[in-house]
Design an enzyme around this catalytic site. Sequence first.
Site, mmCIF file in Angstrom:
data_model
loop_
_atom_site.group_PDB
_atom_site.id
_atom_site.type_symbol
_atom_site.label_atom_id
_atom_site.label_comp_id
_atom_site.label_asym_id
_atom_site.label_seq_id
_atom_site.Cartn_x
_atom_site.Cartn_y
_atom_site.Cartn_z
ATOM 1 N N GLN A 254 2.063 -0.598 -2.270
ATOM 2 C CA GLN A 254 3.519 -0.621 -2.431
ATOM 3 C C GLN A 254 4.177 0.415 -1.515
ATOM 4 O OE1 GLN A 254 5.063 -2.876 -4.104
ATOM 5 N NE2 GLN A 254 7.019 -2.056 -3.416
ATOM 6 N N HIS A 257 5.311 -0.139 2.187
ATOM 7 C CA HIS A 257 6.435 -1.026 2.505
ATOM 8 C C HIS A 257 7.616 -0.274 3.076
ATOM 9 C CE1 HIS A 257 5.723 -5.153 1.531
ATOM 10 N NE2 HIS A 257 5.187 -4.863 0.362
ATOM 11 N N GLU A 323 9.644 -3.990 -10.358
ATOM 12 C CA GLU A 323 9.444 -5.257 -9.640
ATOM 13 C C GLU A 323 8.025 -5.789 -9.914
ATOM 14 O OE1 GLU A 323 9.399 -4.621 -5.469
ATOM 15 O OE2 GLU A 323 9.656 -6.744 -4.964
ATOM 16 N N HIS A 324 7.021 -4.924 -9.732
ATOM 17 C CA HIS A 324 5.628 -5.291 -9.994
ATOM 18 C C HIS A 324 5.094 -4.427 -11.127
ATOM 19 C CE1 HIS A 324 6.342 -5.720 -5.582
ATOM 20 N NE2 HIS A 324 5.761 -6.891 -5.758
ATOM 21 N N ASP A 357 1.399 -11.074 -3.603
ATOM 22 C CA ASP A 357 2.241 -11.036 -2.409
ATOM 23 C C ASP A 357 1.931 -12.186 -1.462
ATOM 24 O OD1 ASP A 357 3.437 -8.706 -3.256
ATOM 25 O OD2 ASP A 357 2.143 -7.387 -2.072
ATOM 26 N N HIS A 416 46.216 -30.871 -24.456
ATOM 27 C CA HIS A 416 44.833 -31.116 -24.876
ATOM 28 C C HIS A 416 44.823 -31.913 -26.184
ATOM 29 C CE1 HIS A 416 43.776 -28.127 -21.867
ATOM 30 N NE2 HIS A 416 42.485 -28.231 -22.152
#
Lengths: 426, 426
Positions: A254, A257, A323-324, A357, A416
Amino acid sequence: MKLINYNKNTNLIKLLKRNEEEQDDIRNAVLEIIKGVKKDGNSALLYYTKALDKCELTHLQVTEEEIQEAYDAVPESLLDIMREAAINIRSFHEKQLEKTWTYAPLPGVILGQHITPIERVGLYVPGGKANYPSTVLMDAIPALVAGVQSLVMVTPPGRDGKINPTILAAAKIAGVHEIYKLGGAQAIAALAYGSETIKPVNKIVGPGNIYVATAKKEVFGKVDIDMIAGPSEVLIIADENANPVYAAADLLSQAEHDELAMPILVTTSQVLGEQVIEEVYRQIEEDLNRKLIAKKSVDDFGFVFIVKNLDEAFSLSNEIAPEHLELLIENPMNSLEKVKNAGAIFMGPYTPEPLGDYFAGPNHTLPTSGTAKFSSPLGVYDYMKKSSILSYSQDALENVYEKIATFARSEGLDAHAKAVERRFEK
Amino acid sequence: MKLINYNKNTNLIKLLKRNEEEQDDIRNAVLEIIKGVKKDGNSALLYYTKALDKCELTHLQVTEEEIQEAYDAVPESLLDIMREAAINIRSFHEKQLEKTWTYAPLPGVILGQHITPIERVGLYVPGGKANYPSTVLMDAIPALVAGVQSLVMVTPPGRDGKINPTILAAAKIAGVHEIYKLGGAQAIAALAYGSETIKPVNKIVGPGNIYVATAKKEVFGKVDIDMIAGPSEVLIIADENANPVYAAADLLSQAEHDELAMPILVTTSQVLGEQVIEEVYRQIEEDLNRKLIAKKSVDDFGFVFIVKNLDEAFSLSNEIAPEHLELLIENPMNSLEKVKNAGAIFMGPYTPEPLGDYFAGPNHTLPTSGTAKFSSPLGVYDYMKKSSILSYSQDALENVYEKIATFARSEGLDAHAKAVERRFEK
């Protein structure tokens, strides 16, 4: 990497803060570009591509020949792997397909939901150093499973006017319909408003830099967009039996990145926590392509939280909404119900994040920076929309029309009320 | 109301244009308010409520006593109707509930999707003249069906510090958990960032004026929001046998909402088209509460399109993507597949729009202004999110890890490659 004995007074918001404030000068530049593209179409697109990407284009659309040439330039072994990944991605996403349904709650009444693909979708793919064919597969295949008729990819050209061949090969494998050499805010403007050669789309997905993200936010409403991606994170919940080598390697996958990426370990074992920190720095010192990025991420945003028990670990994880989420614990599937907020959940020692991934099938475009509290992995559902279905017979409406008229009048809306009453006037 | 013989050269975009440009002064005012609320919490909320709503509050949260008092003030007959509507809405939305699923594509491999409610959601309800308890039911019930733990309603107080009793009664019937006297951009800021008394939410839904819409757009990313609602529309597809009285009444029930509302008839019969126009103006001259609004909507944005056949009618309708689509044609259910873009589809002469607005069960919060091309009615799915599930055994990962490593290295991410390789080092 900081080791923290977690307790209720730990100020997570302060500790984990890494969001940058929006910048007005970026927004102004983006608004200018959007205005230019709306007004001048193709000539604005060529102008901005020359000014910002330093590339003089003669045509915006990537030709069939260019795509074939790129495809032929990619090693057959890599093409094979991408094709196999594509099959896995397609197979998983087909499970997400929803079908139109109707039912009859009462005699004479039919209700339901009609489900249809979005007709035309734009897919932004970053260029330059970030060369991620896996993202092309992940973002494009669910759209095609959904039945999107026109899937339009945009990606910035290099100075030589070319696009990375693996990006084009991935687009060909996925089945993208049109590709344009466009990046930045001008690409988003072209997708939202169209030009002489580009028909506008209904939705724009895909990651990008701050200009792309700002432009997406600006055109939101005119078109739909996916969630704006922020810096990403992995959170590993580990018990005392977890393998520190695996945990450290996954944290680093991770960390490489992005300098703002956040690798977090939450563990019931102080011993393991210390082993992982040591192992992370040992592995960094080995030969890593992106050693400096990984080190900065680990130094600035790496955390090891020591917790009392697994319940506290899950509670902390749900608060962070990673996220993960990796579960390096006994019988991880039994803890599924404890997970409230996470993009993707990786179960056990042989389900490392890179498996998701690249290859397993579930999407790798996931909610980042805590947005898993309210959003989902990219999926087929992002490329479809619903229409309600209502059908009442004369008798069915007659049974209830007076109630509808009363409710409508209580809101002051008597046209209506009259619309139902006129059906039953003598 | 304009009668137009539709053909391929009809410039729909120009004809149907009614969107206003965003105004920078509104955005600046909204940013100022958000900044104030972030900095000063409750005291900013009380300040803006005094300045903008002309109301001096001592407490923000509506008490149990205030709710009960309001409930007791609403006629029992109306409460009964609201309760019955609530049952219908709940029953329809329960059909939308999705469950967690897993499957085993290969030995040793489990994939799936974990589905969970969003924990805390804010619901904006407009105040003042717009008093719509039906919207409270429509926006709140799907959230509670989804399992939202904290559903927080905000609505601006009158100058006397009170909230319309039917709004509070609807909130009680639906089961809203907390209610605050707050409106405008300050309410949105409080929901997104919290204050001393209000915990921040994960998502904000509900309609509002331009300040509310602008504030929602600004906080998007920090929290999720529903689609920004624009002016609304009904499109009726009618054949030569349709009843012009019904068609006219249904067009007017849309027109009375808003001077920008768009009532459109698309018909294969010029005779019917002319009858409907005549009937619309005849009905307007009858006693209508909101005659001036309805007339302005019909005059400025009312259209009758004459088309060659039903296929052309559906193609035009799909291009417009109306919020409400009524099919006053033979066997409307047989034409379902022709509908590509619409918020809700009302089938046949006894399914007028107000039936869906108040009572049948499907949501009345629908994509407006053409956004049905990419968005859906409000539903249970808006209050839930998904997490991917991945689980690989050692053998399963061993079979594929080299491919993953190769793919990762092709993207320059070798820490990703190493994370899988370390599992199988000798």
